[in-house]
Write a protein that holds these residues in place. Structure first.
Motif, PDB file in Angstrom:
ATOM      1  N   TRP A 146       6.054 -26.418  37.328  1.00 27.53           N
ATOM      2  CA  TRP A 146       6.225 -24.925  37.371  1.00 27.53           C
ATOM      3  C   TRP A 146       7.365 -24.680  38.549  1.00 27.53           C
ATOM      4  CZ3 TRP A 146       4.807 -22.435  42.033  1.00 27.53           C
ATOM      5  CH2 TRP A 146       3.903 -23.154  43.047  1.00 27.53           C
ATOM      6  N   GLU A 147       7.227 -25.509  39.715  1.00 27.76           N
ATOM      7  CA  GLU A 147       8.307 -25.282  40.566  1.00 27.76           C
ATOM      8  C   GLU A 147       9.735 -25.444  40.226  1.00 27.76           C
ATOM      9  OE1 GLU A 147       6.021 -26.177  44.675  1.00 27.76           O
ATOM     10  OE2 GLU A 147       6.604 -27.754  43.735  1.00 27.76           O
ATOM     11  N   ASP A 148       9.758 -26.244  39.169  1.00 28.99           N
ATOM     12  CA  ASP A 148      11.075 -26.586  38.673  1.00 28.99           C
ATOM     13  C   ASP A 148      11.637 -25.930  37.355  1.00 28.99           C
ATOM     14  OD1 ASP A 148      11.669 -28.859  40.722  1.00 28.99           O
ATOM     15  OD2 ASP A 148       9.866 -29.599  39.625  1.00 28.99           O
ATOM     16  N   CYS A 149      10.764 -24.941  36.963  1.00 31.53           N
ATOM     17  CA  CYS A 149      10.922 -24.252  35.670  1.00 31.53           C
ATOM     18  C   CYS A 149      12.214 -23.277  36.046  1.00 31.53           C
ATOM     19  CB  CYS A 149       9.887 -23.291  35.297  1.00 31.53           C
ATOM     20  SG  CYS A 149       8.561 -24.573  34.325  1.00 31.53           S
ATOM     21  N   LYS A 150      12.315 -22.531  36.902  1.00 31.44           N
ATOM     22  CA  LYS A 150      13.679 -21.791  37.077  1.00 31.44           C
ATOM     23  C   LYS A 150      14.892 -22.341  37.267  1.00 31.44           C
ATOM     24  CE  LYS A 150      15.170 -17.682  39.835  1.00 31.44           C
ATOM     25  NZ  LYS A 150      16.343 -18.079  39.817  1.00 31.44           N
TER      26      LYS A 150
END
Length: 334
Positions: free
Chosen positions: A140-144
């Motif tokens: 989730w921390e890398d989704c953006k």
């Protein structure tokens, strides 16, 4: 006519892991453990042959004190590959810009029947063009970063893992193990995957549709200022009550209309949906840790009847309560 046993004909499926400096060690070791010890029941042999490679081979540093010995990727340039796995780590942000690495990785991917990523390894798949037009997930921390950097990728933030044709992507850390177990089930059958899951003392029930977020984490992140923190705890402590919006508004010293508007604006869901999620989370705990019947759990959590609880589980977890218990109940629950 010469007779051959199933074992003499059996060829383990080749799994090739690709690593680079500053990987997350568990992104490699978790799936590697699954594939290394998954057994093909018909052949009574290991289902997979595993290799760990890097661009040029040699020792590769991880994000821990433990380095990894690797073969060069070129070792498998002319060999059949069943499953290719790129692992995750902060080093992915460097390797996704390394043209020579991406070219050699793409050559391996072109030979593989299945291509997978763990965690931020999805950034490398995207940089290689493998995720164009596909659904994908990462930590989730890398989704953006994945969505902003690669607009042709259909990024989904929530799932544990996603299968899009022959390309699999998984969320962070232990989600790589969930993906690996799902692959074993597809290749060798559910029995083989369950045996592996039991051996690793990990549940088999986490499907690709299941969220990588815990409900508590979602609420904490969404309500960073803690405006509704006490209310959420009060709900959890009073699940047997009706918990209509009037009762919730009273706890916040607000009118029902003002409360409903403020809560929905801050949390992104209605108060009723929030109560349902908290009830479901409590029911999950009972299913995992007790032998209480489904009807009893439904009553304890304020669902009132089994059907209402079943609908909530399918809506939020994509699995009915009975199947959830089968996959997640702890061995010593009583």
């Amino acid at each position: 006519m010469t007779s051959f046993s199933a074992k003499s004909h059996f060829q383990p499926k080749q799994v090739v892991f690709v690593v680079y400096p500053d990987i997350v060690l568990l992104d490699l070791s978790g799936p590697l453990q699954v594939f290394s010890h998954a057994m093909d029941q018909a052949a009574r042999d290991n289902g997979y042959s595993c290799a760990v490679t890097s661009h040029h081979g040699g020792m590769v540093d991880t994000n821990t004190v433990v380095p990894i010995a690797t073969e060069p990727m070129s070792t498998y340039a002319d060999r059949p590959i069943h499953t290719l796995v790129i692992v995750g780590g902060d080093g992915a942000y460097t390797m996704m810009k390394d043209a020579a690495f991406l070219e050699d990785f793409n050559a391996l991917a072109g030979r593989a029947q299945r291509v997978c990523s763990v965690c931020s390894g999805a950034l490398i798949l995207a940089a290689a063009g493998i995720l164009n037009g596909r659904r994908a997930v990462t930590h989730w921390e890398d989704c953006k970063a994945l969505a902003d950097g690669f607009p042709d990728v259909r990024v989904e933030m929530d799932p544990i893992y996603i299968k899009d044709d022959h390309v699999w992507t998984s969320a962070g850390i232990t989600a790589g193990m969930d993906m690996a177990l799902a692959i074993v089930a597809e290749d060798l059958g559910r029995t083989a995957a369950l045996k592996m899951a039991r051996s690793m003392v990990t549940p088999m029930a986490r499907s690709g549709g299941q969220s990588q977020f815990s409900p508590v984490l979602v609420r904490q992140v969404t309500d960073a200022a803690g405006r509704f923190e006490d209310l959420h705890q009060w709900i959890a402590d009073n699940l047997a009550l009706p918990l209509h919006v009037d009762a919730l508004a009273e706890q916040m010293n607000m009118t029902p209309r003002t409360f409903a508007r403020a809560y929905s604006s801050q949390m992104g869901i209605t108060p009723a949906k929030a109560v349902e999620a908290i009830r479901t989370d409590a029911a999950r705990d009972y299913l995992e840790t007790t032998d209480f019947g489904i009807k009893q759990i439904a009553a304890l959590c304020g669902f009132n009847d089994e059907e209402r609880m079943r609908r909530a589980f399918i809506r939020l977890l994509n699995v009915p309560p009975t199947d959830y218990r089968q996959g997640f109940k702890t061995p010593d629950a009583d």
